[in-house]
Design an enzyme around this catalytic site. Structure first.
Site, PDB file in Angstrom:
ATOM      1  N   SER A  11      37.502  32.987  13.959  1.00  0.00           N
ATOM      2  CA  SER A  11      38.756  32.748  14.666  1.00  0.00           C
ATOM      3  C   SER A  11      39.928  33.538  14.106  1.00  0.00           C
ATOM      4  O   SER A  11      40.035  33.752  12.891  1.00  0.00           O
ATOM      5  CB  SER A  11      39.101  31.259  14.601  1.00  0.00           C
ATOM      6  N   HIS A  17      40.210  23.476  16.518  1.00  0.00           N
ATOM      7  CA  HIS A  17      38.865  23.303  15.979  1.00  0.00           C
ATOM      8  C   HIS A  17      38.748  22.023  15.149  1.00  0.00           C
ATOM      9  O   HIS A  17      37.708  21.353  15.183  1.00  0.00           O
ATOM     10  CB  HIS A  17      38.472  24.520  15.141  1.00  0.00           C
TER      11      HIS A  17
END
Length: 391
Positions: free
Chosen positions: A227, A321
């Site tokens: 990410s 997340h």
């Protein structure tokens, strides 16, 4: 398509025929459940499934965008919030608060008044949408309805494909044994359906993709994102500026780090880095990349782990997340050397790892107590920050 001089609600398509707006009014009265009084809010019977399905068919039969917009406007206006009731509950709440401040009321009365106000603020049509979501095909219908509403507000129509997780799939070479593939890395999760913008479906999409991948590659055991860290450079530059302004010096770097950085850049650390980090030119210097690695790694760990907004991770990707139950797993140096990667996050990227049997517990802990589950690498970097840097 409507008769001369008639508004969009004067006649609506129903079962392939023109129907007067009275039919629509009758339908809404039947399909939208009445909101029970506060005391019976938990005991109200659900509307008949056929009534919800009838609304779905009716709405689906409207071909003109203006007709759909008018129906939604009517639904919001006639079956939304009772503003008179909201005003009465608000006035009562203010009165009780004044009385409590004068110690004339118990806290319980104020809490119940707040709950009554919250209940009054729930629109009546919410019950219809809630029960439609339980029908076969109900969720796609609501997604499309929301898209119609957004398009109506924007005064334009945007056509888009159905919702899906966009996954970069690379087939294993024919010479490679698929049974040896044990890890799946997710680069991004995107929504392409207009009606889902702003709707949190991260957990659903991740589980859907994991299930499909495990079907194709049964030996997959490791699931992780790779990410970006948007906002890190901006936070770092802001922190450098505020420290320089308030203290006349920076306390993010140790004395030895400051000397090394100044030795490479030829100037004061804070002022020099504020210039260098706004471009990607600094990565061309191997010496500068080397001396910045340790301090930027720990500063990034703190930014992800320690910087908060209302108790949750400040970084939006981290928050996404962590809400889904991932573990903040590993921070990677020079993982994205593109212009955007360097200027947004100093080239750093992070893995959020999903242990499928632990995601529910991790998510509950994060949402409930704001606890961030992190790996030893991340926690060690955070510890280094607490030892060597000051905000």
């Amino acid at each position: 398509m409507r008769g001369p001089g008639l508004g969009p609600l004067a006649h609506l398509v129903w079962g392939g025929r023109w129907a007067p707006c009275g039919a629509m009014e009758e339908l809404l009265s039947r399909a939208v459940p009445r909101r029970p009084v506060y005391e019976l809010r938990e005991k109200s019977p659900a509307p008949v499934e056929a009534q919800c399905a009838e609304f779905v068919r009716f709405y689906g039969g409207l071909r003109e965008p203006a007709q759909r917009a008018a129906l939604l406007d009517r639904l919001a206006g006639a079956f939304g919030v009772d503003h008179g009731e909201v005003a009465a509950h608000s006035a009562n709440l203010l009165l009780l608060r004044q009385q409590q401040q004068q110690q004339q009321r118990e806290p319980g009365a104020l809490l119940q008044a707040e709950d009554r106000l919250r209940y009054a603020l729930v629109p009546r049509y919410r019950g219809l949408f809630h029960h439609i979501s339980k029908l076969d095909g109900g969720l796609p219908f609501l997604v499309n309805l929301r898209a119609d509403l957004l398009e109506s507000q924007a005064l334009k129509m945007v056509e888009g494909p159905q919702v899906r997780a966009i996954v970069k799939e690379f087939s294993a070479p024919e010479t490679e044994d698929s049974n040896k593939i044990v890890a799946a890395i997710f680069y991004s999760i995107s929504l392409t359906q207009q009606g889902l913008q702003g709707v949190e479906l991260g957990t659903f999409l991740i589980k859907r993709v994991v299930k499909e991948l495990q079907t194709e590659f049964p030996h997959l055991t490791t699931f992780s994102s790779l990410s970006p860290i948007p906002g890190f450079t901006k936070w770092l530059l802001g922190t450098l500026s505020s420290q320089t302004k308030e203290l006349g010096r920076n306390e993010l770097f140790t004395d030895s780090e400051s000397q090394e950085i100044s030795g490479v850049t030829g100037g004061p650390v804070a002022e020099t880095l504020k210039v260098l980090l706004t471009s990607n030119e600094w990565v061309k210097s191997e010496k500068l990349v080397k001396v910045l690695q340790a301090p930027l790694m720990r500063l990034c760990a703190w930014y992800l782990f320690g910087e908060k907004h209302r108790g949750f991770a400040l970084n939006p990707v981290a928050n996404f997340h962590l809400q889904n139950g991932a573990v903040m797993w590993r921070i990677n140096w020079m993982a994205d050397t593109s212009f955007k990667g360097i200027t947004a996050s100093c080239g750093l990227m992070v893995n959020y790892r999903y242990f499928l049997e632990e995601t529910a517990a991790n998510s509950a802990a994060y949402l409930g107590t704001k606890h961030i589950k992190a790996s030893e690498q991340v926690l060690n970097l955070v510890s280094q920050f607490q030892k060597n840097s000051k905000l």
